[in-house]
Scaffold this active site. Structure first.
Site, PDB file in Angstrom:
ATOM      1  N   TYR B  33       0.844  -1.190   0.000  1.00 29.82           N
ATOM      2  CA  TYR B  33       0.000   0.000   0.000  1.00 29.82           C
ATOM      3  C   TYR B  33       0.874   1.231   0.000  1.00 29.82           C
ATOM      4  CZ  TYR B  33      -4.173  -2.676   1.118  1.00 29.82           C
ATOM      5  OH  TYR B  33      -5.220  -3.526   1.084  1.00 29.82           O
ATOM      6  N   HIS B 196     -11.673   3.289   6.390  1.00 32.06           N
ATOM      7  CA  HIS B 196     -10.469   2.491   6.163  1.00 32.06           C
ATOM      8  C   HIS B 196      -9.920   1.850   7.434  1.00 32.06           C
ATOM      9  CE1 HIS B 196     -10.686   4.932   2.507  1.00 32.06           C
ATOM     10  NE2 HIS B 196     -10.100   3.912   1.937  1.00 32.06           N
ATOM     11  N   ARG B 226      -5.535   7.249  -8.521  1.00 28.94           N
ATOM     12  CA  ARG B 226      -4.699   6.175  -8.028  1.00 28.94           C
ATOM     13  C   ARG B 226      -5.318   4.866  -8.513  1.00 28.94           C
ATOM     14  NH1 ARG B 226      -6.568   3.385  -3.371  1.00 28.94           N
ATOM     15  NH2 ARG B 226      -4.436   2.794  -2.861  1.00 28.94           N
ATOM     16  N   ASN B 228      -5.995   0.592  -7.572  1.00 28.11           N
ATOM     17  CA  ASN B 228      -6.000  -0.457  -6.566  1.00 28.11           C
ATOM     18  C   ASN B 228      -6.325  -1.751  -7.307  1.00 28.11           C
ATOM     19  OD1 ASN B 228      -5.802  -1.710  -4.120  1.00 28.11           O
ATOM     20  ND2 ASN B 228      -7.667  -0.827  -3.245  1.00 28.11           N
ATOM     21  N   GLU B 271      -8.988  -1.249 -10.034  1.00 27.82           N
ATOM     22  CA  GLU B 271      -9.819  -0.056  -9.865  1.00 27.82           C
ATOM     23  C   GLU B 271      -8.986   1.163 -10.213  1.00 27.82           C
ATOM     24  OE1 GLU B 271     -12.598  -1.561  -6.121  1.00 27.82           O
ATOM     25  OE2 GLU B 271     -11.150   0.044  -5.808  1.00 27.82           O
ATOM     26  N   TYR B 322      -6.273  -9.869   3.334  1.00 29.17           N
ATOM     27  CA  TYR B 322      -7.216  -8.758   3.250  1.00 29.17           C
ATOM     28  C   TYR B 322      -7.810  -8.641   1.856  1.00 29.17           C
ATOM     29  CZ  TYR B 322      -9.540  -4.368   3.594  1.00 29.17           C
ATOM     30  OH  TYR B 322     -10.513  -3.411   3.554  1.00 29.17           O
ATOM     31  N   LYS B 323      -6.999  -8.873   0.845  1.00 29.53           N
ATOM     32  CA  LYS B 323      -7.497  -8.781  -0.521  1.00 29.53           C
ATOM     33  C   LYS B 323      -8.323 -10.004  -0.917  1.00 29.53           C
ATOM     34  CE  LYS B 323      -4.152  -5.566  -2.511  1.00 29.53           C
ATOM     35  NZ  LYS B 323      -5.152  -4.609  -3.054  1.00 29.53           N
TER      36      LYS B 323
END
Lengths: 326, 345, 183
Positions: B33, B196, B226, B228, B271, B322-323
């Site tokens: 990140y 978040h 950005r 993701n 994204e 997490y993903k």
């Protein structure tokens, strides 16, 4: 940051000492829309009475959506009285003169969830609140204005009348404004937010009255035009890489660095815009921040400063030092 | 298109423009990140083509994705929410998106200001959807739907509107039908930082607070973006938490597929997020555009094949968890590795 | 931040949506700058617990306009707050004494009614009970639960993970199916 090329398209000197300027894009067309309460930073070139070029912020007072021109209003300030010279320059402009400026910047917007807006202005501090009133009129928001100005010297009186349906209250002395304010602060429904703009001393009084009436800080909003009468401060040392030099009392870190040949990005030179932020190293003894830009967390971290207004605070041994990281 | 890649050489599962315009998200061999924002728009060249020239992208999935959004909203209206004070921001967002659409597709879309002033009047034309309409700012009776709902039915992007007050941004309105494992309906009204809160690693590293500071200082007219990413099984845009019982089992089931089916089913999901300060309300508009490319198409570009395998193999376990890719990321990497250049195009 | 930080249990980040006072009982101080204070006491199962909290606040606000509302349950507390907010002026503060679950629900009503964070304070006497909102069927389940526990949804009977994520608007925790990936 993008810059705009503008020309003076209109001048209105009807109100004594307050000049309204209409600035149109040099090449025609539309200008960017802006948020109510925004200001424009004009480039003021150096010239007679101005040793260096200035960047002065002025609130926008015209229509904010799809504007074909920008409008500002500038109070005449006498350089002999200590003014830096931006105002004198504006008051000497003529129709057709070119002007460059930043795109509008917002730092004093109406709070969207507010169910009501109480606006308190003194003198030329009315300017950002005029664009607030335009917003409230467009979107049907409840607003109340208390406006202090010298008799016969009130700017925007006609517009304010139109925008508030005549409900604005004007005052010609501080005492009567404060008396009325005290009363009004006690009678605002819970969703109300308070906005004030004017000389720092005036805003301090408004804030003190609000606090006394139990207003929490989240409902009180101030528009600073910059810091007036900054303390010249004690001398301190600076290191930038290998180089070490002293900053004298009354000289800013920014000025001293420029003199040493460093190009530090900067704009307002008064602790508002955030352009001249510097990173500081661990040899720093302490920072007297004085700016209006950094957050409380940033300030507490002590690893950054605004070159234009921040100075070193001495350590226990009396040594005052900033380690600048470029 | 100055690509080393073209339709004559390869055949793809996806329409050609979904490959040539794919925003490949891995500039480095490893992924962490970061506050990876950059000014937008701006074209990025890839081995297959380019992306990023427009803030609002219209591609060959336009009609399909809008139909899917409409069906999702019909089933679950909580994907569209706004707190009452967001009325101005919703109008603001609509105008901004119409402007962006007309920049992206000047041939078929146009926003014209008919009258400016206190109550501006506009004409909006969207030939792709047969819309030709005149409306007055702030007057809901001149629109066929609420402003945010109406414009969300004309862009492929998900939309979140953040209100800024007392130094904090709050996600107070939006239309989010293509969420990647979060629930917009639950999060609406939370601050950006609270939204978040559950993301690992963002905590200690100050990434999210830096992003928050950055967003707070965004000025009108400034646009940043950005990217993701994650992996998604099937060409499934709606992997919201609401539907977790529907898509969750795929994460085990995918391991049972043979290699051919695995390569068609597993997608790299990217994204492209745009951040725009809206002028009238001062709100920040957060646009989330989702792109899905199956592995079989991804491997047509050699650099994408190798880089994606590198990233997946190295990804720390907490990020993989997490993903939601922990169960099949190694199989995905192995699948990509096995399709060496000799076997590919 | 009122709760202690220990090396063994890292303090949660200050931007989590889960307030500190739902992890352990904390009594926040009353804001002496307020002009009018509504003190909502959600008496619940344990009146002996809330009484001293209220007494402490009232003593500290001696001489100010304090309106004490004793409420038997959360619904009554929300109704009492909503009634007060109709005529409340800026300068008003709201203090809520009760379980964390009740405080979250009353805070949500305050947020919906336009109160800012610096106009509310909470005196939490217990943190055992949580309300979980099922993201799949929208039912709410109330039970004695810790964060990351699993509870059967009162609506769809799925096993819900109590996620450390709390809505400001409803005061409920996010709950989602814990074993959705086991086909």
């Amino acid at each position: 940051m993008s810059r705009l090329s503008l020309v003076v398209a209109g001048i209105d000197d009807t109100v004594p000492d307050v000049r309204r300027l209409v600035l149109a894009p040099a090449d025609g067309g539309e200008l960017p829309s802006y948020t109510p309460g925004s200001h424009l930073v004009l480039d003021v070139p150096s010239g007679p009475g101005r040793e260096r070029a200035l960047a002065n912020a002025y609130s926008l007072v015209g229509e904010s959506l799809h504007p074909s021109s920008y409008e500002i209003a500038v109070l005449r300030c006498d350089p002999r009285g200590g003014a830096a010279g931006g105002s004198a320059w504006v008051h000497a402009l003529r129709t057709g003169d070119p002007v460059t400026a930043t795109t509008p910047r917002s730092s004093f917007a109406p709070v969207q969830p507010a169910t009501r807006h109480l606006l308190v202005a003194a003198g030329i501090g009315i300017t950002p609140l005029v664009s607030h009133l335009r917003f409230h009129a467009r979107w049907g928001r409840e607003a109340e204005l208390l406006y202090l100005h010298r008799e016969g010297r009130g700017a925007f009186i006609t517009e304010i009348d139109d925008l508030t349906d005549g409900s604005a209250s004007c005052f010609h002395d501080r005492v009567s404004l404060l008396a009325r304010l005290r009363e009004r602060l006690l009678d605002q429904p819970i969703g109300t937010h308070l906005y004030t703009c004017g000389p720092t001393g005036f805003m301090d009084l408004v804030v003190a009255e609000a606090q006394a009436a139990g207003w929490p800080s989240s409902r009180v909003h101030l528009e600073h035009f910059g810091l007036d009468d900054l303390d010249p401060g004690e001398p301190f040392d600076v290191t930038v890489g290998e180089q070490c030099f002293e900053i004298a009392s009354g000289v800013s870190l920014l000025e001293a660095m420029e003199k040493q040949g460093y190009a530090v990005p900067n704009l307002c030179r008064q602790g508002v815009c955030g352009e001249c932020r510097l990173e500081l190293g661990p040899a720093t003894t302490g920072v007297w921040h004085r700016d209006l830009y950094l957050s409380d967390d940033d300030k507490a971290a002590g690893d950054c400063a605004m070159a234009c207004v921040s100075r070193a605070l001495p350590a226990a041994d009396g040594r005052a030092h900033l380690e600048v990281l470029l | 298109m100055s690509a080393t890649y073209s339709a004559e050489v390869c055949t793809t599962v996806s329409a050609l423009d979904l490959v040539t315009g794919f925003p490949f998200p891995f500039p480095q061999e490893t992924y962490r990140y970061s506050t990876n924002v950059e000014p937008a728009p701006g074209a990025v060249t890839t081995p297959a083509g380019q992306w990023g020239e427009a803030v609002v992208d219209v591609d060959s999935e336009y009609a399909q994705e809008l139909a899917e959004r409409a069906a999702i909203l019909d089933r679950d209206p909580s994907r569209h929410a706004w707190l009452p004070h967001m009325d101005v921001a919703c109008w603001d967002a609509m105008l901004c998106l119409m402007r962006e659409l007309s920049l992206t597709r000047p041939d078929s879309m146009a926003l014209t200001v008919l009258e400016s002033g206190v109550r501006p009047r506009y004409h909006w034309r969207n030939d792709l959807l047969g819309i030709d309409h005149t409306f007055v700012l702030g007057d809901p009776s001149t629109l066929p739907d609420e402003p945010l709902a109406w414009i969300a039915a004309q862009v492929q992007e998900d939309i979140v509107l953040l209100d800024q007050r007392d130094g904090v941004l709050y996600g107070d309105a939006g239309v989010v039908t293509f969420a990647a494992d979060w629930s917009f309906g639950f999060d609406v009204g939370m601050s950006f930082l609270e939204i978040h809160g559950p993301v690992p690693r963002l905590h200690g590293e100050g990434i999210i607070t830096r992003a928050h500071e950055f967003l707070k200082r965004l000025q009108p007219g400034e646009t940043y973006r950005r990217t993701n990413w994650t992996l998604t099984i099937g060409r499934r845009l709606d992997v919201s938490t609401e539907l977790y019982p529907e898509w969750g089992p795929d994460r085990d089931a995918v391991l049972l597929l043979d290699d051919e089916a695995f390569g068609r089913d597993v997608h790299l999901r990217v994204e492209v997020q745009h951040l725009i300060r809206l002028p009238e309300s001062g709100a920040v508009m957060f646009l989330i555009r989702t792109y899905l490319l199956p592995l079989v198409d991804l491997v047509q570009v050699e650099h994408w094949r190798v880089r994606t395998a590198d990233v997946l193999e190295e990804l720390p376990q907490d990020l993989a968890d997490y993903k939601g890719v922990a169960k099949y990321r190694h199989r995905t990497a192995a699948w990509l590795r096995a399709r060496g250049p000799a076997e590919g195009s | 931040m009122t709760s202690p930080v220990t090396a063994s249990a890292p303090h949660p980040p200050h931007y989590t949506s889960v307030p500190d006072w739902t992890r352990e009982p904390v009594v926040q101080p009353a804001d002496p700058l307020g002009r009018v204070h509504t003190v909502i006491e959600v008496v619940g199962e344990d009146p002996a617990a809330t009484a001293p909290v209220v007494a402490g606040w009232v003593a500290g606000l001696d001489g100010r306009d304090v309106r004490h509302r004793a409420c038997p349950d959360t619904a009554a507390a929300v109704a009492a707050l909503e009634a007060d907010l109709v005529t409340a002026k800026v300068g008003h503060r709201v203090l809520v004494a009760g379980s964390a679950d009740a405080c979250l629900a009353v805070r949500a009503a305050g947020v919906r009614g336009g109160l800012a964070d610096d106009e509310m304070a909470f005196g939490v006497v217990s943190v055992e009970t949580r309300t979980v909102w099922c993201v799949h069927c929208s039912a709410a389940t109330v039970a004695k639960l810790a964060l990351d526990d699993v509870v059967a949804c009162s609506g769809c009977e799925r096993g819900l993970l109590v996620y450390p994520h709390v809505s400001r608007r409803t005061g409920r925790h996010l709950g989602f199916m814990v074993d959705a990936e086991e086909a």
